[in-house]
Design a protein around this motif. Structure first.
Motif, PDB file in Angstrom:
ATOM      1  N   LEU A 196       1.839  33.504  35.155  1.00 41.20           N
ATOM      2  CA  LEU A 196       1.504  32.268  35.858  1.00 41.20           C
ATOM      3  C   LEU A 196       1.858  32.344  37.341  1.00 41.20           C
ATOM      4  O   LEU A 196       1.206  31.700  38.173  1.00 41.20           O
ATOM      5  N   LYS A 197       2.882  33.125  37.677  1.00 46.10           N
ATOM      6  CA  LYS A 197       3.259  33.303  39.088  1.00 46.10           C
ATOM      7  C   LYS A 197       2.268  34.192  39.821  1.00 46.10           C
ATOM      8  O   LYS A 197       2.066  34.041  41.027  1.00 46.10           O
ATOM      9  N   LEU A 198       1.654  35.121  39.099  1.00 41.20           N
ATOM     10  CA  LEU A 198       0.796  36.110  39.739  1.00 41.20           C
ATOM     11  C   LEU A 198      -0.668  35.710  39.804  1.00 41.20           C
ATOM     12  O   LEU A 198      -1.395  36.163  40.693  1.00 41.20           O
ATOM     13  N   THR A 199      -1.117  34.893  38.877  1.00 42.96           N
ATOM     14  CA  THR A 199      -2.529  34.549  38.844  1.00 42.96           C
ATOM     15  C   THR A 199      -2.700  33.074  38.510  1.00 42.96           C
ATOM     16  O   THR A 199      -1.724  32.351  38.337  1.00 42.96           O
ATOM     17  N   SER A 200      -3.934  32.619  38.419  1.00 47.72           N
ATOM     18  CA  SER A 200      -4.204  31.199  38.210  1.00 47.72           C
ATOM     19  C   SER A 200      -3.868  30.771  36.789  1.00 47.72           C
ATOM     20  O   SER A 200      -3.858  31.579  35.857  1.00 47.72           O
ATOM     21  N   VAL A 201      -3.590  29.471  36.632  1.00 43.96           N
ATOM     22  CA  VAL A 201      -3.323  28.921  35.304  1.00 43.96           C
ATOM     23  C   VAL A 201      -4.549  29.118  34.418  1.00 43.96           C
ATOM     24  O   VAL A 201      -4.426  29.494  33.249  1.00 43.96           O
ATOM     25  N   ALA A 202      -5.736  28.868  34.972  1.00 45.17           N
ATOM     26  CA  ALA A 202      -6.969  29.040  34.194  1.00 45.17           C
ATOM     27  C   ALA A 202      -7.140  30.483  33.736  1.00 45.17           C
ATOM     28  O   ALA A 202      -7.589  30.746  32.617  1.00 45.17           O
ATOM     29  N   GLY A 203      -6.761  31.441  34.614  1.00 44.28           N
ATOM     30  CA  GLY A 203      -6.878  32.851  34.238  1.00 44.28           C
ATOM     31  C   GLY A 203      -5.967  33.217  33.087  1.00 44.28           C
ATOM     32  O   GLY A 203      -6.365  33.920  32.154  1.00 44.28           O
ATOM     33  N   VAL A 204      -4.719  32.745  33.141  1.00 46.46           N
ATOM     34  CA  VAL A 204      -3.768  33.019  32.070  1.00 46.46           C
ATOM     35  C   VAL A 204      -4.225  32.367  30.773  1.00 46.46           C
ATOM     36  O   VAL A 204      -4.173  32.967  29.697  1.00 46.46           O
ATOM     37  N   MET A 205      -4.687  31.113  30.866  1.00 45.93           N
ATOM     38  CA  MET A 205      -5.147  30.403  29.678  1.00 45.93           C
ATOM     39  C   MET A 205      -6.376  31.060  29.066  1.00 45.93           C
ATOM     40  O   MET A 205      -6.566  31.048  27.842  1.00 45.93           O
ATOM     41  N   THR A 206      -7.210  31.646  29.907  1.00 40.00           N
ATOM     42  CA  THR A 206      -8.398  32.342  29.408  1.00 40.00           C
ATOM     43  C   THR A 206      -8.004  33.496  28.497  1.00 40.00           C
ATOM     44  O   THR A 206      -8.550  33.669  27.403  1.00 40.00           O
ATOM     45  N   ILE A 207      -7.035  34.282  28.936  1.00 39.25           N
ATOM     46  CA  ILE A 207      -6.580  35.418  28.135  1.00 39.25           C
ATOM     47  C   ILE A 207      -5.803  34.947  26.913  1.00 39.25           C
ATOM     48  O   ILE A 207      -5.965  35.464  25.802  1.00 39.25           O
ATOM     49  N   TYR A 208      -4.969  33.926  27.106  1.00 43.78           N
ATOM     50  CA  TYR A 208      -4.174  33.402  25.996  1.00 43.78           C
ATOM     51  C   TYR A 208      -5.056  32.864  24.862  1.00 43.78           C
ATOM     52  O   TYR A 208      -4.676  32.900  23.699  1.00 43.78           O
ATOM     53  N   ALA A 209      -6.248  32.386  25.213  1.00 43.18           N
ATOM     54  CA  ALA A 209      -7.152  31.826  24.204  1.00 43.18           C
ATOM     55  C   ALA A 209      -7.645  32.858  23.197  1.00 43.18           C
ATOM     56  O   ALA A 209      -8.215  32.499  22.165  1.00 43.18           O
ATOM     57  N   THR A 210      -7.414  34.132  23.460  1.00 48.08           N
ATOM     58  CA  THR A 210      -7.814  35.167  22.499  1.00 48.08           C
ATOM     59  C   THR A 210      -6.806  35.328  21.371  1.00 48.08           C
ATOM     60  O   THR A 210      -6.983  36.181  20.495  1.00 48.08           O
ATOM     61  N   ILE A 211      -5.767  34.499  21.357  1.00 44.95           N
ATOM     62  CA  ILE A 211      -4.707  34.642  20.356  1.00 44.95           C
ATOM     63  C   ILE A 211      -5.193  34.553  18.910  1.00 44.95           C
ATOM     64  O   ILE A 211      -4.619  35.202  18.032  1.00 44.95           O
ATOM     65  N   PRO A 212      -6.259  33.789  18.576  1.00 47.58           N
ATOM     66  CA  PRO A 212      -6.706  33.791  17.176  1.00 47.58           C
ATOM     67  C   PRO A 212      -7.062  35.176  16.663  1.00 47.58           C
ATOM     68  O   PRO A 212      -6.826  35.504  15.502  1.00 47.58           O
ATOM     69  N   PHE A 213      -7.637  36.005  17.538  1.00 47.97           N
ATOM     70  CA  PHE A 213      -8.024  37.344  17.117  1.00 47.97           C
ATOM     71  C   PHE A 213      -6.801  38.224  16.868  1.00 47.97           C
ATOM     72  O   PHE A 213      -6.787  39.030  15.942  1.00 47.97           O
ATOM     73  N   PHE A 214      -5.778  38.066  17.704  1.00 44.63           N
ATOM     74  CA  PHE A 214      -4.527  38.789  17.465  1.00 44.63           C
ATOM     75  C   PHE A 214      -3.875  38.320  16.175  1.00 44.63           C
ATOM     76  O   PHE A 214      -3.433  39.126  15.353  1.00 44.63           O
TER      77      PHE A 214
END
Length: 298
Positions: A94-112
């Motif tokens: 969150l410090k390095l990139t946008s909140v939307a960017g982090v949330m975009t990647i985090y949204a892949t958690i169902p597949f993990f």
């Protein structure tokens, strides 16, 4: 009666996971309002989260009969280590990139979660869960069109590690239900805090009262209580279902920084978030309908 108890536990699990998603979504807000070095921010946040969990354990009387081998053990240590890595990577991303960017990647958690659940627990992946995850991925793809341009490579990599770690901790919690979750979460906070204090640059001042109060709120909302609620609630719901509910924060996270810091999401971010929200709410509506239908038959 046994079936009624099962349904009640499932509903309780859903409520706990939903509340944890709301609390978890406030992380971007706290990271933006606290103008601190990343190592220092995570270190103090982890310390306050650890202390709050110890107080919770003491208040509940768990410390009087606490046994590290029984309540934590090797399985708990492994889970805590994975959680600690995930805790640090989330704030750092969150410090390095946008909140939307982090949330975009985090949204892949169902597949993990679904993949690890199938691999570790031999969990069956239902067609409905798979379809919901696919729709969610479509929303993520739309969001990525706006988030990838400004997202830093290191931040995205940390967000990916965080997502994988969080997905793994979901599965571990279900596979090893004998673990004392408050104790394991406290250990994770301690591990994360010790590492970050060791890595913190020399000469950084102790936070003032203003920052300390924000750090305490940050710890309670996004580290101790949110993790505890999610890990406890995920015991009563399937890993795929828990991770799908948790995706609500990919909409709420950018919303808070938009409202309080005028960090306006791009049109693609809003559209992708809407698609993902439809996938999550549609899945939950289906679960609620089937649960009510099953309860009426008994």
């Amino acid at each position: 009666m046994p079936h009624f108890r099962t349904v009640s536990r499932h509903v309780l699990g859903l409520m706990m996971v939903c509340l944890s998603a709301i609390l978890w979504s406030s992380a971007g807000f706290f990271v933006r309002i606290l103008d601190m070095n990343t190592w220092a921010m995570v270190a103090w946040r982890s310390l306050f989260a650890f202390l709050s969990l110890i107080l919770l354990l003491a208040w509940g009387g768990y410390l009087r009969r606490f046994s590290f081998q029984k309540d934590v053990g090797l399985k708990g240590v492994i889970t805590a280590a994975v959680m600690a890595v995930s805790m640090f990577c989330y704030v750092a991303a969150l410090k390095l990139t946008s909140v939307a960017g982090v949330m975009t990647i985090y949204a892949t958690i169902p597949f993990f979660a679904m993949g690890l659940g199938w691999l570790i627990q031999k969990k069956v992946i239902t067609k409905r869960a798979l379809i919901s995850a696919a729709v969610s991925l479509a929303g993520v793809s739309v969001m990525a069109a706006s988030a990838s341009g400004s997202g830093d490579t290191a931040g995205n990599a940390l967000a990916l590690i965080m997502t994988a770690g969080f997905g793994a901790s979901i599965v571990m919690s279900g596979k090893w239900p004998e673990m004392n979750l408050p104790a394991v979460t406290a250990l994770a906070c301690a591990l994360c805090g010790v590492f970050c204090f060791a890595m913190m640059p020399q000469g950084l001042p102790v936070p003032g009262l203003h920052d300390t109060l924000w750090l305490i709120a940050f710890a309670l909302a996004t580290q101790s209580m949110s993790y505890l609620l999610f890990m406890a609630g995920s015991r009563y719901v399937e890993p795929a279902q828990a991770s799908l509910i948790a995706q609500a924060d990919i909409v709420l996270g950018p919303l808070w920084v938009w409202v309080f810091f005028s960090e306006v999401p791009a049109h693609n971010t809003l559209l992708g978030g809407a698609i993902t929200l439809v996938a999550v709410t549609g899945y939950l509506a289906g679960e609620y309908y089937l649960e009510r239908k099953s309860a009426r038959k008994t």
